[in-house]
Write an enzyme that holds these catalytic residues in place. Structure first.
Site, short mmCIF file in Angstrom:
data_model
loop_
_atom_site.label_atom_id
_atom_site.label_comp_id
_atom_site.label_asym_id
_atom_site.label_seq_id
_atom_site.Cartn_x
_atom_site.Cartn_y
_atom_site.Cartn_z
N VAL A 47 71.78 96.98 29.69
CA VAL A 47 71.23 95.87 28.92
C VAL A 47 71.43 96.11 27.42
O VAL A 47 71.70 95.17 26.67
CB VAL A 47 69.72 95.68 29.24
CG1 VAL A 47 69.11 94.59 28.36
CG2 VAL A 47 69.53 95.33 30.71
N CYS A 48 71.34 97.34 26.97
CA CYS A 48 71.38 97.68 25.55
C CYS A 48 72.61 97.12 24.82
O CYS A 48 72.46 96.52 23.76
CB CYS A 48 71.28 99.19 25.35
SG CYS A 48 69.74 99.87 26.01
#
Length: 188
Positions: A47-48
């Site tokens: 997700v980062c």
């Protein structure tokens, strides 16, 4: 205890920024202009990179508002550089990426997950005096939308310049604000 209205606590850390040598960042870097500090769990993750790339898409607009952006994880500045060189999403990032392997900054902002040693997804808006004005913390699986930061910055800047006025929900620049008084209690 809420961090709203508190000064950023002292720290010193190494940072990476595309096109520059490594350099030190301290809490003093958050003074003199607005700052957005975006904590994320880890480099080379899932997700980062989507969040950081999304934040980059808003970076030019944030710079126009005199805001500097800082991404922070408990990885080192060396890992930030390697990720920048190997990730399509992260290679576009122009803002500062701070390494926090000592976990000092993550603890100062109360986003450190002590069990994993990683930072939660925390976003902080800091005013030119180094005082925290907004805090948003998401669970690990919930990515953030950087476009929401722009209106928060504009509202915070407006309130700072116009003491005695407040910005209602969904306020956008140019819209009417409120002047809290007994005259409007129960009339909104």
């Amino acid at each position: 205890m809420s961090l709203i209205g508190t000064e950023v606590q002292p720290f010193a850390a190494q940072a990476f920024q595309a096109g520059k040598d490594f350099f030190e960042v301290t809490e003093e870097n958050f003074k003199g202009k607005w700052s957005v500090v975006c904590f994320y769990p880890a480099d080379f993750s899932f997700v980062c990179p989507t969040e950081l790339e999304d934040l980059q898409k808003e970076y030019d607009e944030l710079k126009k508002l005199d805001v500097e952006v800082y991404g922070v994880s408990t990885d080192t500045h060396f890992v930030h550089k390697a990720w920048h060189e190997h990730s399509t999403a992260v290679s576009s990032i122009e803002y500062i990426m701070i390494g926090d392997p000592s976990q000092t900054i993550s603890r100062n902002f109360d986003v450190l997950d002590e069990e994993s040693g990683l930072a939660d997804r925390g976003t902080f808006l800091i005013d030119p005096d180094g005082v925290i004005q907004t805090v948003e913390i998401n669970a690990g699986g919930i990515g953030r939308d950087a476009s929401t930061i722009i209106n928060k910055v504009k509202a915070a800047q407006y309130v700072r310049k116009n003491p005695g006025e407040v910005c209602p929900a969904k306020w956008e620049e140019g819209q009417e604000t409120l002047k809290p008084s007994l005259d409007i209690v129960g009339k909104i």
